[in-house]
Write a protein that holds these residues in place. Structure first.
Motif, mmCIF file in Angstrom:
data_model
loop_
_atom_site.group_PDB
_atom_site.id
_atom_site.type_symbol
_atom_site.label_atom_id
_atom_site.label_comp_id
_atom_site.label_asym_id
_atom_site.label_seq_id
_atom_site.Cartn_x
_atom_site.Cartn_y
_atom_site.Cartn_z
ATOM 1 N N ILE A 146 0.858 -1.178 0.000
ATOM 2 C CA ILE A 146 0.000 0.000 0.000
ATOM 3 C C ILE A 146 0.895 1.228 0.000
ATOM 4 N N GLY A 147 0.858 1.998 -1.069
ATOM 5 C CA GLY A 147 1.651 3.215 -1.129
ATOM 6 C C GLY A 147 2.499 3.312 -2.369
ATOM 7 N N LYS A 148 3.384 4.297 -2.364
ATOM 8 C CA LYS A 148 4.295 4.541 -3.474
ATOM 9 C C LYS A 148 5.707 4.211 -3.000
ATOM 10 N N PHE A 149 6.225 3.079 -3.435
ATOM 11 C CA PHE A 149 7.511 2.589 -2.958
ATOM 12 C C PHE A 149 8.630 2.950 -3.932
ATOM 13 N N ASN A 150 9.799 3.281 -3.369
ATOM 14 C CA ASN A 150 10.936 3.539 -4.240
ATOM 15 C C ASN A 150 11.536 2.212 -4.701
ATOM 16 N N SER A 151 12.528 2.275 -5.568
ATOM 17 C CA SER A 151 13.068 1.058 -6.190
ATOM 18 C C SER A 151 13.677 0.100 -5.166
ATOM 19 N N LEU A 152 14.342 0.658 -4.125
ATOM 20 C CA LEU A 152 14.931 -0.208 -3.103
ATOM 21 C C LEU A 152 13.858 -0.890 -2.265
ATOM 22 N N GLN A 153 12.784 -0.182 -1.976
ATOM 23 C CA GLN A 153 11.684 -0.778 -1.212
ATOM 24 C C GLN A 153 10.974 -1.863 -2.027
ATOM 25 N N VAL A 154 10.817 -1.618 -3.324
ATOM 26 C CA VAL A 154 10.210 -2.634 -4.199
ATOM 27 C C VAL A 154 11.060 -3.901 -4.187
ATOM 28 N N LYS A 155 12.377 -3.714 -4.225
ATOM 29 C CA LYS A 155 13.291 -4.860 -4.178
ATOM 30 C C LYS A 155 13.147 -5.600 -2.850
ATOM 31 N N ALA A 173 -0.369 -6.735 4.666
ATOM 32 C CA ALA A 173 -0.143 -5.477 3.959
ATOM 33 C C ALA A 173 1.190 -4.890 4.394
ATOM 34 N N LEU A 174 1.865 -4.212 3.459
ATOM 35 C CA LEU A 174 3.105 -3.494 3.753
ATOM 36 C C LEU A 174 2.926 -2.052 3.302
ATOM 37 N N THR A 175 3.200 -1.112 4.197
ATOM 38 C CA THR A 175 3.056 0.303 3.865
ATOM 39 C C THR A 175 4.405 0.995 3.941
ATOM 40 N N GLU A 176 4.516 2.126 3.207
ATOM 41 C CA GLU A 176 5.724 2.939 3.316
ATOM 42 C C GLU A 176 5.477 4.119 4.239
ATOM 43 N N LEU A 199 12.071 1.136 9.678
ATOM 44 C CA LEU A 199 13.068 0.075 9.615
ATOM 45 C C LEU A 199 14.409 0.537 9.066
ATOM 46 N N HIS A 200 14.499 1.805 8.681
ATOM 47 C CA HIS A 200 15.760 2.350 8.169
ATOM 48 C C HIS A 200 15.880 3.802 8.617
ATOM 49 N N LEU A 256 15.678 5.227 2.841
ATOM 50 C CA LEU A 256 16.373 3.962 2.609
ATOM 51 C C LEU A 256 17.462 4.139 1.553
ATOM 52 N N GLN A 257 18.676 3.689 1.908
ATOM 53 C CA GLN A 257 19.811 3.749 0.989
ATOM 54 C C GLN A 257 20.504 2.391 0.953
ATOM 55 N N ASN A 258 21.388 2.220 -0.011
ATOM 56 C CA ASN A 258 22.088 0.942 -0.160
ATOM 57 C C ASN A 258 22.857 0.557 1.099
ATOM 58 N N LYS A 259 23.396 1.546 1.821
ATOM 59 C CA LYS A 259 24.230 1.254 2.989
ATOM 60 C C LYS A 259 23.438 0.595 4.117
ATOM 61 N N ASP A 260 22.162 0.887 4.231
ATOM 62 C CA ASP A 260 21.368 0.248 5.286
ATOM 63 C C ASP A 260 20.302 -0.700 4.710
ATOM 64 N N PHE A 261 20.485 -1.110 3.453
ATOM 65 C CA PHE A 261 19.515 -1.985 2.786
ATOM 66 C C PHE A 261 19.375 -3.320 3.522
ATOM 67 N N ASN A 262 20.509 -3.964 3.836
ATOM 68 C CA ASN A 262 20.450 -5.291 4.450
ATOM 69 C C ASN A 262 19.911 -5.260 5.876
ATOM 70 N N LEU A 263 20.249 -4.204 6.616
ATOM 71 C CA LEU A 263 19.717 -4.074 7.975
ATOM 72 C C LEU A 263 18.199 -3.931 7.936
ATOM 73 N N CYS A 264 17.709 -3.091 7.043
ATOM 74 C CA CYS A 264 16.265 -2.893 6.889
ATOM 75 C C CYS A 264 15.596 -4.185 6.433
ATOM 76 N N LEU A 265 16.225 -4.877 5.480
ATOM 77 C CA LEU A 265 15.669 -6.136 4.973
ATOM 78 C C LEU A 265 15.562 -7.169 6.092
ATOM 79 N N GLU A 266 16.626 -7.308 6.874
ATOM 80 C CA GLU A 266 16.614 -8.284 7.965
ATOM 81 C C GLU A 266 15.498 -7.986 8.960
ATOM 82 N N ARG A 267 15.297 -6.708 9.269
ATOM 83 C CA ARG A 267 14.209 -6.316 10.173
ATOM 84 C C ARG A 267 12.852 -6.673 9.575
#
Length: 289
Positions: free
Chosen positions: A77-86, A152-155, A185-186, A190-201
């Motif tokens: 639900i929402g408008k996600f950027n490319s990293l969030q879509v990934k 559901a996942l929201t931004e 969660l970030h 959201l940037q590449n440097k904290d991508f994996n931390l956010c993903l793990e959460r």
């Protein structure tokens, strides 16, 4: 005589299968890490839970997949950027492995679906959506084909009621629906440097909430994906791995191949450079070989 021998074979095969499963859970239990005594601010310091034994789980009413209902769905639900879509796609892949059930992502829904009365500007001066509205007025109306659970996942940030500042997510386990937000969660954007931390959460939160849908209570015995959490820092302290007891519960209902699941999780963590998860799966694999 042939019928007698056939029945003996079936009984022996069944006993061997149960024995192999029990050996699996016994072997990986050596890698369970006992929880430290809770400190002020921790979930178990605030909520003195009794936990759930395997026998209590078996005797409880819990969700079991059927031919008619066996797909987990994600609803962005929402408008996600490319990293969030990934991240959403990687979460879908993970949940499909974690629960060994087909998992699909539904078409994005616009934030416009949330009316003014279910929005507010929160204490941090950011927009927030009322989590309960999403459950009751959005997700309950959706009936995805063969759906067994819907998250559901929201931004946008979430809040559960006026007196609360925010919530990471909310669920109705009876209705098999949940909503979680990526917002906190970030750090800021959201940037590449904290991508994996956010993903793990995100993987921890989603597998935890859907685990509840399948009847798993909070784990109080070991560091586990089903531990309760009061904060993001406490979430970070918890592992992606289900302890041996929670794995046994999940497997009793979903009937998947334990070794296949373990190998697929190991590969997923390795491919996505989630080092802690990879090391945990590697330890479990060594114990069963």
């Amino acid at each position: 005589m042939r019928r007698f021998l056939f029945l003996v074979f079936i009984i022996l095969f069944s006993c061997n299968s149960k024995s192999e499963k029990n050996d699996y859970f016994k072997d990986i239990s050596e890698n369970d890490i006992k929880l430290f005594p809770p400190k002020p601010g921790d979930w178990l310091y605030s909520y003195r839970e009794k936990g759930q034994t395997f026998e209590q789980f078996i005797n409880s009413k819990h969700l079991v997949p059927t031919k008619e209902n066996n797909i987990i769905y994600l609803q962005p639900i929402g408008k996600f950027n490319s990293l969030q879509v990934k991240q959403i796609e990687l979460t879908r892949e993970y949940l499909e492995i974690f629960f060994q059930l087909k998992t699909e992502t539904l078409k994005d829904v616009s934030n416009d679906i949330i009316p003014k009365h279910a929005r507010r500007i929160g204490p941090d001066q950011n927009e927030q959506f009322l989590a309960g509205f999403i459950l009751d007025s959005v997700l309950k109306k959706e009936k995805p084909q063969k759906g067994i659970g819907l998250m559901a996942l929201t931004e946008v940030d979430l809040y559960p009621k006026p007196e609360w500042s925010f919530v990471f997510g909310l669920a109705s386990y009876r209705d098999r629906i949940a909503v979680s937000s990526i917002y906190r969660l970030h750090d800021e954007r959201l940037q590449n440097k904290d991508f994996n931390l956010c993903l793990e959460r995100l993987l921890k939160i989603c597998s935890h909430e859907i685990g509840h849908m399948f009847g798993l209570h909070h784990c109080i015995d070991a560091n586990c994906a089903m531990n309760g959490t009061n904060s993001l820092s406490e979430t970070d302290e918890h592992t992606l791995r289900l302890c041996s007891n929670c794995q046994r519960k999940l497997n009793s209902g979903l009937k998947y191949d334990n070794v296949k699941r373990l190998k697929e999780l190991e590969k997923y963590f390795k491919d996505n450079k989630l080092t802690s998860g990879f090391e945990l799966m590697e330890k479990d694999l060594k114990n069963i070989q």
